[in-house]
Design a protein around this motif. Structure first.
Motif, PDB file in Angstrom:
ATOM      1  N   GLN A 191       0.826  -1.103  -0.170  1.00 35.14           N
ATOM      2  CA  GLN A 191       0.313   0.320   0.344  1.00 35.14           C
ATOM      3  C   GLN A 191       0.899   1.515  -0.682  1.00 35.14           C
ATOM      4  O   GLN A 191       0.274   2.246  -0.698  1.00 35.14           O
ATOM      5  CB  GLN A 191      -0.503   0.008   1.372  1.00 35.14           C
ATOM      6  CG  GLN A 191      -2.212  -0.781   0.835  1.00 35.14           C
ATOM      7  CD  GLN A 191      -2.560  -1.113   2.014  1.00 35.14           C
ATOM      8  OE1 GLN A 191      -2.218  -1.263   3.479  1.00 35.14           O
ATOM      9  NE2 GLN A 191      -4.082  -2.105   1.832  1.00 35.14           N
ATOM     10  N   LYS A 192       2.101   1.130   1.022  1.00 33.35           N
ATOM     11  CA  LYS A 192       3.153   2.394   0.582  1.00 33.35           C
ATOM     12  C   LYS A 192       3.836   2.740  -0.404  1.00 33.35           C
ATOM     13  O   LYS A 192       3.504   3.679  -1.389  1.00 33.35           O
ATOM     14  CB  LYS A 192       3.802   2.166   1.484  1.00 33.35           C
ATOM     15  CG  LYS A 192       3.460   1.992   3.249  1.00 33.35           C
ATOM     16  CD  LYS A 192       2.877   3.818   3.531  1.00 33.35           C
ATOM     17  CE  LYS A 192       2.734   3.833   4.977  1.00 33.35           C
ATOM     18  NZ  LYS A 192       1.792   5.347   5.546  1.00 33.35           N
ATOM     19  N   VAL A 193       3.889   1.580  -1.095  1.00 28.48           N
ATOM     20  CA  VAL A 193       4.728   1.805  -2.532  1.00 28.48           C
ATOM     21  C   VAL A 193       3.421   2.189  -3.550  1.00 28.48           C
ATOM     22  O   VAL A 193       3.598   3.007  -4.194  1.00 28.48           O
ATOM     23  CB  VAL A 193       4.936  -0.599  -3.453  1.00 28.48           C
ATOM     24  CG1 VAL A 193       5.407   0.189  -4.444  1.00 28.48           C
ATOM     25  CG2 VAL A 193       6.078  -0.474  -2.370  1.00 28.48           C
ATOM     26  N   GLN A 194       2.168   1.884  -3.753  1.00 27.04           N
ATOM     27  CA  GLN A 194       1.025   2.549  -4.197  1.00 27.04           C
ATOM     28  C   GLN A 194       1.221   3.837  -3.888  1.00 27.04           C
ATOM     29  O   GLN A 194       0.805   4.975  -5.300  1.00 27.04           O
ATOM     30  CB  GLN A 194       0.188   1.201  -4.183  1.00 27.04           C
ATOM     31  CG  GLN A 194      -0.834  -0.190  -4.616  1.00 27.04           C
ATOM     32  CD  GLN A 194      -1.163  -0.740  -4.184  1.00 27.04           C
ATOM     33  OE1 GLN A 194      -1.640  -0.905  -3.372  1.00 27.04           O
ATOM     34  NE2 GLN A 194      -1.708  -1.344  -4.706  1.00 27.04           N
ATOM     35  N   ALA A 195       1.049   4.075  -2.822  1.00 27.55           N
ATOM     36  CA  ALA A 195       0.567   5.785  -2.162  1.00 27.55           C
ATOM     37  C   ALA A 195       1.077   6.359  -2.549  1.00 27.55           C
ATOM     38  O   ALA A 195       1.769   7.537  -3.767  1.00 27.55           O
ATOM     39  CB  ALA A 195       1.044   5.838  -0.440  1.00 27.55           C
ATOM     40  N   ILE A 196       2.854   6.303  -2.795  1.00 31.90           N
ATOM     41  CA  ILE A 196       4.126   6.659  -3.198  1.00 31.90           C
ATOM     42  C   ILE A 196       3.768   6.956  -5.215  1.00 31.90           C
ATOM     43  O   ILE A 196       4.645   8.092  -5.410  1.00 31.90           O
ATOM     44  CB  ILE A 196       5.975   6.289  -3.475  1.00 31.90           C
ATOM     45  CG1 ILE A 196       5.644   6.539  -1.877  1.00 31.90           C
ATOM     46  CG2 ILE A 196       6.612   5.785  -4.368  1.00 31.90           C
ATOM     47  CD1 ILE A 196       7.485   5.456  -1.204  1.00 31.90           C
ATOM     48  N   GLY A 197       3.322   5.849  -5.848  1.00 32.55           N
ATOM     49  CA  GLY A 197       3.191   5.880  -7.561  1.00 32.55           C
ATOM     50  C   GLY A 197       4.389   4.685  -8.093  1.00 32.55           C
ATOM     51  O   GLY A 197       4.773   4.838  -9.140  1.00 32.55           O
ATOM     52  N   ILE A 198       5.106   4.073  -7.091  1.00 34.75           N
ATOM     53  CA  ILE A 198       6.261   3.013  -8.023  1.00 34.75           C
ATOM     54  C   ILE A 198       5.211   3.188  -9.061  1.00 34.75           C
ATOM     55  O   ILE A 198       3.925   1.600  -8.577  1.00 34.75           O
ATOM     56  CB  ILE A 198       6.944   2.144  -6.702  1.00 34.75           C
ATOM     57  CG1 ILE A 198       7.380   2.935  -6.003  1.00 34.75           C
ATOM     58  CG2 ILE A 198       7.533   1.360  -7.724  1.00 34.75           C
ATOM     59  CD1 ILE A 198       8.127   2.901  -4.323  1.00 34.75           C
ATOM     60  N   ASP A 199       5.756   2.174  -9.856  1.00 39.67           N
ATOM     61  CA  ASP A 199       5.564   1.399 -10.837  1.00 39.67           C
ATOM     62  C   ASP A 199       4.765   0.071 -10.940  1.00 39.67           C
ATOM     63  O   ASP A 199       4.207  -0.374 -11.208  1.00 39.67           O
ATOM     64  CB  ASP A 199       6.356   1.480 -12.251  1.00 39.67           C
ATOM     65  CG  ASP A 199       6.214   3.317 -13.063  1.00 39.67           C
ATOM     66  OD1 ASP A 199       5.321   4.050 -13.168  1.00 39.67           O
ATOM     67  OD2 ASP A 199       7.097   3.650 -12.418  1.00 39.67           O
ATOM     68  N   TYR A 200       6.416  -0.548 -10.173  1.00 37.08           N
ATOM     69  CA  TYR A 200       5.981  -1.906 -10.575  1.00 37.08           C
ATOM     70  C   TYR A 200       6.214  -2.248  -8.745  1.00 37.08           C
ATOM     71  O   TYR A 200       6.860  -1.742  -8.746  1.00 37.08           O
ATOM     72  CB  TYR A 200       6.689  -2.800 -11.270  1.00 37.08           C
ATOM     73  CG  TYR A 200       6.762  -2.697 -12.984  1.00 37.08           C
ATOM     74  CD1 TYR A 200       6.007  -2.945 -13.448  1.00 37.08           C
ATOM     75  CD2 TYR A 200       7.046  -1.475 -13.822  1.00 37.08           C
ATOM     76  CE1 TYR A 200       5.166  -2.259 -14.719  1.00 37.08           C
ATOM     77  CE2 TYR A 200       6.941  -0.986 -15.075  1.00 37.08           C
ATOM     78  CZ  TYR A 200       5.588  -1.489 -15.221  1.00 37.08           C
ATOM     79  OH  TYR A 200       5.702  -0.994 -16.582  1.00 37.08           O
ATOM     80  N   ALA A 201       6.108  -4.119  -8.172  1.00 33.88           N
ATOM     81  CA  ALA A 201       6.641  -4.425  -7.580  1.00 33.88           C
ATOM     82  C   ALA A 201       7.145  -6.144  -7.412  1.00 33.88           C
ATOM     83  O   ALA A 201       5.676  -6.756  -8.167  1.00 33.88           O
ATOM     84  CB  ALA A 201       5.626  -4.348  -6.536  1.00 33.88           C
ATOM     85  N   GLN A 202       7.729  -6.074  -6.602  1.00 28.10           N
ATOM     86  CA  GLN A 202       7.466  -7.488  -6.635  1.00 28.10           C
ATOM     87  C   GLN A 202       7.995  -8.111  -5.045  1.00 28.10           C
ATOM     88  O   GLN A 202       8.437  -7.513  -4.169  1.00 28.10           O
ATOM     89  CB  GLN A 202       8.672  -8.444  -7.533  1.00 28.10           C
ATOM     90  CG  GLN A 202       9.915  -7.556  -6.660  1.00 28.10           C
ATOM     91  CD  GLN A 202      11.054  -8.732  -8.520  1.00 28.10           C
ATOM     92  OE1 GLN A 202      11.871  -7.625  -8.674  1.00 28.10           O
ATOM     93  NE2 GLN A 202      11.604  -9.933  -7.872  1.00 28.10           N
ATOM     94  N   GLY A 203       8.031  -9.004  -4.610  1.00 27.76           N
ATOM     95  CA  GLY A 203       8.275  -9.871  -3.154  1.00 27.76           C
ATOM     96  C   GLY A 203       7.215 -11.180  -3.239  1.00 27.76           C
ATOM     97  O   GLY A 203       6.282 -10.984  -3.426  1.00 27.76           O
TER      98      GLY A 203
END
Length: 401
Positions: free
Chosen positions: A369-381
């Motif tokens: 949710q924090k990653v999305q709030a910042i606006g980062i384009d892609y995520a993995q984990g």
């Protein structure tokens, strides 16, 4: 059983040393409490000590053992049983993964304390015997580390060789999905190297460094890339391949990649990930490599961004398509405001430069949710998808570059 006779001989430890040390026993008893204060003050500067000595009960038990050991230094009995006791202590240290340099540092504290004690009580004549005793302890307590390390290294080298032979079946590509943070749709895969020892899958941190030191890394890397390219050649997914500077500098690897890319179906699906911390070692070789792979339409990502030099001038000269923000900054941004601010600044600056951002180590919903709030384009984990053997993937990505 530990060869204590050889140890005594090597340090010329004799009956006169035994007599002198035994004479110091009353002095040791008088000063043992001061020694314990200094000893624990010093070892608690080590992060490992706070994990191992985690509560008062454990500390008190450890304190009693250290007290008994300190006094036993001066009991005048240095026989097979004594050195076998040191061997068991060393086995315990290895079992709890206590680094050998911590052991050496602790014995340095003992040596310093004893020297001060002898000087202040005018027993300078005993310094040589005490130094011999401490040197023998360092030797005895380090012996199992050396033997264990040598055994592990030889076993790992043997496993690497076996992985490279038998038609390369010991090298197992794994993949971890990377998702679009806005749609949460699978975008591509990152390919990860594993090797197999009988029925055990071995992670890179256990073998990569040894492979590099023994000159076997590039062979492993080419075999890994060959398997990845074979697998994706008849598929649609986009995927990332990790490269070290050994790969970039190795002529055979560059020649191998150029030949494979020239016949690969839509190489634009491939992104090569290069570690930021390594990308400053040989700028010319790196730039030449990037020109070569880009001529086939491949993309470039800077991996683990934020852990190395973070030199945006140099990053800009490489014109990467994406920055993968290091997991050490991502994993706690749900409660670490400083890391949140750093990640946010990296993301905003990257976007100004036209570079996409990827968050690694997204291990929980709160972090996502924090990653999305910042606006980062892609995520993995692990929250989004764990690494899995390449042959087990079935779904296709939405990316069809």
């Amino acid at each position: 059983m530990y060869n204590f006779q050889l140890l005594l001989h090597n340090y010329a430890f004799n009956e006169n040393d035994v007599r002198i040390l035994k004479e110091l026993s009353p002095l040791a008893r008088t000063n043992v409490d001061d020694f314990l204060i200094l000893f624990y003050k010093r070892i608690f500067t080590f992060e490992h000590a706070s994990h191992f000595l985690s509560n008062d009960t454990i500390i008190q038990r450890h304190r009693r053992k250290i007290r008994a050991w300190f006094l036993r230094l001066f009991n005048g009995i240095y026989d097979e049983a004594y050195f076998e006791m040191l061997h068991r202590i060393s086995q315990t240290h290895v079992r709890i993964a206590l680094p050998n340099h911590y052991v050496n540092a602790a014995l340095h504290v003992v040596r310093s304390f004893l020297r001060e004690m002898l000087i202040s009580h005018q027993r300078i004549d005993a310094l040589k015997s005490v130094d011999k005793l401490i040197d023998m302890h360092i030797d005895a307590l380090s012996g199992i580390y050396n033997a264990t390390e040598q055994t592990d290294i030889l076993k790992t080298i043997k496993t690497i060789h076996q992985s490279l032979h038998k038609e390369g079946k010991g090298v197992i590509p794994y993949v971890q999905p990377i998702f679009n943070t806005r749609t949460l749709q699978l975008d591509k895969y990152e390919c990860l190297m594993r090797i197999k020892d009988v029925n055990e899958i071995i992670l890179p941190f256990k073998f990569i460094e040894i492979a590099q030191k023994t000159g076997l890394y590039c062979d492993l890397s080419r075999l890994m890339m060959s398997k990845v390219l074979d697998f994706f050649s008849e598929r649609e997914e986009a995927f990332n391949i990790n490269l070290s500077f050994e790969d970039v500098n190795e002529y055979m690897t560059k020649d191998f990649l150029e030949k494979r890319l020239s016949t690969f179906t839509r190489p634009s699906r491939i992104t090569f990930e290069i570690l930021e911390s390594q990308s400053f070692d040989n700028t010319k070789a790196l730039e030449e490599f990037i020109v070569m792979v880009r001529s086939y339409g491949c993309q470039i990502a800077i991996d683990d961004f934020g852990t190395g030099f973070s030199n945006f001038d140099h990053i800009l000269s490489l014109s990467p398509n994406s920055l993968k923000i290091d997991g050490s900054l991502i994993k706690d941004i749900d409660h670490n405001t400083m890391h949140y601010d750093i990640v946010e600044n990296i993301h905003h600056l990257a976007h100004k430069l036209g570079i996409a951002t990827v968050a690694e180590y997204v291990h929980s919903k709160a972090v996502l949710q924090k990653v999305q709030a910042i606006g980062i384009d892609y995520a993995q984990g692990f929250y989004l998808g764990i690494p899995q053997e390449i042959g087990t993937i079935t779904c296709k990505t939405s990316n069809s570059n």
